[in-house]
Design a protein around this motif. Sequence first.
Motif, PDB file in Angstrom:
ATOM      1  N   GLU A  96     -35.377 -13.386  55.168  1.00 28.26           N
ATOM      2  CA  GLU A  96     -35.680 -11.934  55.242  1.00 28.26           C
ATOM      3  C   GLU A  96     -34.847 -11.542  56.570  1.00 28.26           C
ATOM      4  O   GLU A  96     -34.611 -12.370  57.607  1.00 28.26           O
ATOM      5  CB  GLU A  96     -37.019 -11.632  55.112  1.00 28.26           C
ATOM      6  CG  GLU A  96     -37.901 -12.501  53.658  1.00 28.26           C
ATOM      7  CD  GLU A  96     -39.523 -11.838  53.982  1.00 28.26           C
ATOM      8  OE1 GLU A  96     -39.834 -11.619  54.941  1.00 28.26           O
ATOM      9  OE2 GLU A  96     -39.866 -12.817  52.990  1.00 28.26           O
ATOM     10  N   THR A 193     -35.992  -2.240  56.331  1.00 26.80           N
ATOM     11  CA  THR A 193     -36.243  -3.493  55.649  1.00 26.80           C
ATOM     12  C   THR A 193     -37.168  -3.336  54.514  1.00 26.80           C
ATOM     13  O   THR A 193     -37.727  -4.342  53.937  1.00 26.80           O
ATOM     14  CB  THR A 193     -37.126  -4.073  56.693  1.00 26.80           C
ATOM     15  OG1 THR A 193     -37.954  -3.272  57.018  1.00 26.80           O
ATOM     16  CG2 THR A 193     -36.367  -4.347  57.935  1.00 26.80           C
ATOM     17  N   LEU A 195     -37.498  -3.408  50.366  1.00 20.60           N
ATOM     18  CA  LEU A 195     -36.758  -4.276  49.379  1.00 20.60           C
ATOM     19  C   LEU A 195     -36.813  -3.520  48.146  1.00 20.60           C
ATOM     20  O   LEU A 195     -37.808  -2.821  47.719  1.00 20.60           O
ATOM     21  CB  LEU A 195     -37.472  -5.587  49.245  1.00 20.60           C
ATOM     22  CG  LEU A 195     -36.953  -6.744  50.434  1.00 20.60           C
ATOM     23  CD1 LEU A 195     -37.829  -7.826  50.356  1.00 20.60           C
ATOM     24  CD2 LEU A 195     -35.675  -7.159  50.378  1.00 20.60           C
ATOM     25  N   GLU A 218     -30.795 -10.598  52.391  1.00 22.01           N
ATOM     26  CA  GLU A 218     -29.751  -9.721  52.923  1.00 22.01           C
ATOM     27  C   GLU A 218     -28.583 -10.076  52.241  1.00 22.01           C
ATOM     28  O   GLU A 218     -27.761  -9.142  51.867  1.00 22.01           O
ATOM     29  CB  GLU A 218     -29.613  -9.699  54.428  1.00 22.01           C
ATOM     30  CG  GLU A 218     -28.807  -8.453  54.811  1.00 22.01           C
ATOM     31  CD  GLU A 218     -28.851  -8.678  56.352  1.00 22.01           C
ATOM     32  OE1 GLU A 218     -28.215  -7.724  57.012  1.00 22.01           O
ATOM     33  OE2 GLU A 218     -29.452  -9.385  57.144  1.00 22.01           O
ATOM     34  N   TYR A 223     -31.918  -5.398  49.897  1.00 22.35           N
ATOM     35  CA  TYR A 223     -32.542  -4.251  50.495  1.00 22.35           C
ATOM     36  C   TYR A 223     -31.910  -2.721  50.281  1.00 22.35           C
ATOM     37  O   TYR A 223     -30.762  -2.822  49.674  1.00 22.35           O
ATOM     38  CB  TYR A 223     -32.004  -4.575  52.114  1.00 22.35           C
ATOM     39  CG  TYR A 223     -32.832  -5.578  52.591  1.00 22.35           C
ATOM     40  CD1 TYR A 223     -34.161  -5.646  53.216  1.00 22.35           C
ATOM     41  CD2 TYR A 223     -32.596  -7.084  52.801  1.00 22.35           C
ATOM     42  CE1 TYR A 223     -35.044  -6.467  53.634  1.00 22.35           C
ATOM     43  CE2 TYR A 223     -33.325  -7.847  53.435  1.00 22.35           C
ATOM     44  CZ  TYR A 223     -34.672  -7.622  53.887  1.00 22.35           C
ATOM     45  OH  TYR A 223     -35.344  -8.754  54.358  1.00 22.35           O
TER      46      TYR A 223
END
Length: 490
Positions: A96, A193, A195, A218, A223
Motif C-alpha cells: 500500500e 490514500t 482506495l 498503486e 487508489y
Amino acid sequence: MSKAENSKKEKLKALKKAEKKMKKRKNHTAKKIAAGAGITVAVLLAAGYGAVGYYYQDKFYPGTRINGSACGGMQVAEIKEMIKKSAEEYSLTIQEKDNQTEVITGDQIQITYQDDNSLEKVKEQQNSWLWPVQIFQEQEYEVKAENSYDQNFLNEAVNQLQCLQEGSGTPSQDARVEDNGAAYAIVPEVYGTQLDKEKTTAAIQKAVEERKTEISLEAEDCYIKPGVLQNDEKLKAEMDKLNQLTGAQVSVNFGSGQETISRDMLKSWLKKGEDGSYAFDESLVKPVVIGWSEKYNTYGKPRDFQTTGGSTVHLTGGDYGWRVWQDKTTESLMGVLNAGTGGVVDATWLQTGQKHGGNDIDGTYVEISISAQRMWFYKNGTCLVDTPVVTGNPNKGNGTPAGGVWRLKDKQSPSVLVGKRPDGSIEYKTPVTYWMPFNGGVGIHDLSTRSSFGGDIYLYNGSHGCINTPFDAVRTIYENIEVNTPIVVY
C-alpha cells in the motif's frame, strides 16, 4: 666348414625357431587374456547402465527444475508434497501507499491443493533408459499447481483489510481555483490514500487466482484519483474569468464624490451559476448602490441659503436636490461588472440639482420671503425680477409653505386654476396667463383681480397659498425660467 661352425649354426637356427614358437605362444595367450577382459568390462558396463536406468525410473535427472525449484533426484510424490505445501502455505503481500503492507494467507481463504497428475506427465518425458543422453541436460518444466480457494473467505479477508475500513486513508483533492489574497490561482490536486473498493477487490482476486505473492495497489491503479487536475483547461478558464471579473477597476461617479469598488467587494458579489459560469448578483449589488445614494442624495435634505438681504437661513423642507435613480444606476453598474472591462460608471439621476456641493443652487433660482412679501428671480447670478407679492393667508389656514427649497414642476400659459373644498366640490376656477407650480397646488401666477401687492395684504386678503405676482414680473420669470429651477421659500 668345420663341424664346430655347423653345430653353432644349427643351434642358432634352433634358437630362432624356439623364439618364434615362444612369440606365437605369447600372442595367443595375450589374445585369450584380452578377450576375457573385454567380456568383464561389458558385463560391468551393462550392470552400471541398468543400475542408473533403474535408479531414475521414479526420480528426476539432476539439473531438473520444476516451477523454478531444483528437483534432481526427487520422486514425483516428494515433488507433489513440496508443491502441495507451497500451495497451501500461499500468502499474498499487499503493498500500500506510505510503505504499508498487509497479508492475506492461504489459511484465510481456505486454499487446498488439486492434483491433476501433470507431474506424472512431466516424468514420462524423462526416459530412464535414455539416461546417457538426458542425464547431463538442464531441464526446465512448468506444471500447474492447481489449488482452489473459498470465494466467501476471500471476500471476508478483503473486507477485513485495514486499508478498506471506513474512514481509513485520506481522500484525494481535486485541483481548484482559490483566492490567494492578490489574485485567483490554481491549487494543484492532491493524491490521497483512499482506495476504490471495487477495483481493489478485483485486483486482489486476480492476484490470488494467478497465485501472485505480491501486489502493489498503486501499480494496479486502485487508489481514488483526483477528478480535476491542475492542467485542466476548464479550471484555467475559470481562473482567468475570476481574475478578469475581480481585477477590473470600477468606480461610480456621483458628482460630488466617487465610490471605488474594491476587489473584496467584487469577490463578495460574485456568484457561480448551476452551469458553472460566474456573474455578479444584483441582489447583493443593489443594497450597496442604495447605501451610496443615501450618502449622495440631497433631495429634501437641509441646506443653508444666503438671502438677498445678506442673512443666512437654514432650510429643512422641500423637494429640490439630487436624487439617485437606484434601479438605473444598478443596471449600468451591473453591465460594467459583468463585462469585466472596468471603468467609471456615472450615476443615473431621477432628479438633479444645478450643481454638486453646497446647497446645490448655482445662480439661477426664485427667492420668496414670506415676512417681506417679496420675490426675486436670479438667472446666472443676475437679478431679473425684484417684485412685491401676496402669499397665502395664514389666518385662514392657507399660509404658503416655507422653510424649504422646492423645484419648479411645470410651466403653463394660459391655465385655469381650480380650487376644491374638502368634500371635493369646486370652490373656484381662476383663469391665469402664467402658471408655475412648485409645491403641490402651490405655484407662482398672475391674478388679474389683484391690483396691490406686498405689505400685510396676505394677512387679511392673502391667497390660497400661491404666490400672486404682478403681471410683468411673472411674465419675465416665465420667459426665463426652466422646469426644475429651485424655488426658495422662507
